[in-house]
Design a protein around this motif. Sequence first.
Motif, PDB file in Angstrom:
ATOM      1  N   GLU A  25      44.670  41.512  31.183  1.00  0.00           N
ATOM      2  CA  GLU A  25      43.630  41.652  32.206  1.00  0.00           C
ATOM      3  C   GLU A  25      42.909  42.993  32.086  1.00  0.00           C
ATOM      4  O   GLU A  25      41.675  43.060  32.169  1.00  0.00           O
ATOM      5  CB  GLU A  25      44.245  41.514  33.597  1.00  0.00           C
ATOM      6  N   ARG A  28      40.532  42.975  29.126  1.00  0.00           N
ATOM      7  CA  ARG A  28      39.318  42.193  29.381  1.00  0.00           C
ATOM      8  C   ARG A  28      38.327  42.967  30.240  1.00  0.00           C
ATOM      9  O   ARG A  28      37.120  42.960  29.976  1.00  0.00           O
ATOM     10  CB  ARG A  28      39.682  40.870  30.076  1.00  0.00           C
ATOM     11  N   LYS A  31      36.849  45.843  28.134  1.00  0.00           N
ATOM     12  CA  LYS A  31      35.863  45.356  27.172  1.00  0.00           C
ATOM     13  C   LYS A  31      34.543  45.042  27.868  1.00  0.00           C
ATOM     14  O   LYS A  31      33.467  45.364  27.343  1.00  0.00           O
ATOM     15  CB  LYS A  31      36.389  44.112  26.452  1.00  0.00           C
ATOM     16  N   LEU A  95      42.986  42.674  22.299  1.00  0.00           N
ATOM     17  CA  LEU A  95      42.805  41.529  23.195  1.00  0.00           C
ATOM     18  C   LEU A  95      43.174  40.219  22.500  1.00  0.00           C
ATOM     19  O   LEU A  95      43.794  39.334  23.115  1.00  0.00           O
ATOM     20  CB  LEU A  95      41.351  41.488  23.677  1.00  0.00           C
ATOM     21  N   HIS A  99      45.987  37.645  23.680  1.00  0.00           N
ATOM     22  CA  HIS A  99      45.565  36.254  23.887  1.00  0.00           C
ATOM     23  C   HIS A  99      46.506  35.284  23.165  1.00  0.00           C
ATOM     24  O   HIS A  99      46.990  34.309  23.757  1.00  0.00           O
ATOM     25  CB  HIS A  99      44.127  36.100  23.363  1.00  0.00           C
ATOM     26  N   ASP A 115      43.840  32.759  32.171  1.00  0.00           N
ATOM     27  CA  ASP A 115      42.588  32.931  31.425  1.00  0.00           C
ATOM     28  C   ASP A 115      41.384  32.891  32.361  1.00  0.00           C
ATOM     29  O   ASP A 115      40.467  33.725  32.260  1.00  0.00           O
ATOM     30  CB  ASP A 115      42.484  31.835  30.364  1.00  0.00           C
ATOM     31  N   THR A 118      41.473  36.137  34.921  1.00  0.00           N
ATOM     32  CA  THR A 118      41.129  37.400  34.264  1.00  0.00           C
ATOM     33  C   THR A 118      39.671  37.405  33.809  1.00  0.00           C
ATOM     34  O   THR A 118      39.001  38.448  33.851  1.00  0.00           O
ATOM     35  CB  THR A 118      42.040  37.656  33.053  1.00  0.00           C
ATOM     36  N   PHE A 119      39.173  36.249  33.391  1.00  0.00           N
ATOM     37  CA  PHE A 119      37.757  36.170  32.997  1.00  0.00           C
ATOM     38  C   PHE A 119      36.849  36.427  34.200  1.00  0.00           C
ATOM     39  O   PHE A 119      35.840  37.143  34.091  1.00  0.00           O
ATOM     40  CB  PHE A 119      37.466  34.793  32.395  1.00  0.00           C
ATOM     41  N   ALA A 122      36.944  40.154  35.071  1.00  0.00           N
ATOM     42  CA  ALA A 122      36.166  40.923  34.095  1.00  0.00           C
ATOM     43  C   ALA A 122      34.671  40.711  34.308  1.00  0.00           C
ATOM     44  O   ALA A 122      33.878  41.649  34.177  1.00  0.00           O
ATOM     45  CB  ALA A 122      36.568  40.520  32.683  1.00  0.00           C
TER      46      ALA A 122
END
Length: 217
Positions: A25, A28, A31, A95, A99, A115, A118-119, A122
Amino acid sequence: MVAVHYYYTSQPFGQGLLSARSRFEALRITKAKRLCSLSFLLRCRDQGTVPHYLQFHHHIHSEAAKRIYRKTSFCLLRERIHHTRRELDAISRDLLGMHLRLAAELSTADWALIDRITFERASRAAADDKVRQCHKFQRLHGAQHAGPRTDTKKTVVNLSGRPLEDAAYAALGKGLNYSVAPTVLPIEDFLSGVKRAVRSLPVEAAEEVRKETVFVS
């Protein structure tokens, strides 16, 4: 072992897997923020705008010196762009490792949940950072690319009753920011300041700045 996790997954997490999820997390979000920073730096480069923390300053204010300062500042800007790209490459590799590990050790449903969450986090962090960077760029660009200057003959009131030359209007229009240029420029101090500033630059960029200093005399 943790039986009830923050994400309410269908299976308990061990400490190692829990740390991997937190690391995933964080990577992400980092990034997403680095991508916003890169977009900001690229926009500054393309629009001829230099962020405050990359602006090179010195006490010499001749036109030749100002050109060198600006060129040095843009060299620093390009260096930060390269540095950010290298950071993004390292983050992407870390990452990818997280993953693959989580996808292999978690069930399909748990991995899909982590997934997605956390997406989304981010994405929210990137959206907030984008708004902040856009406002920052607008302020910088507006300050460094101001419109035409105000006519000093309209802002300076001549109470002497005598006609003034354009040079006098220009000097009075500067107000308290006006100062007389020094008769002798401290060239050695200026060159030593440039030398210290280019130490962190790539070899090619540093050499380019050094060549420009040859014309200062």
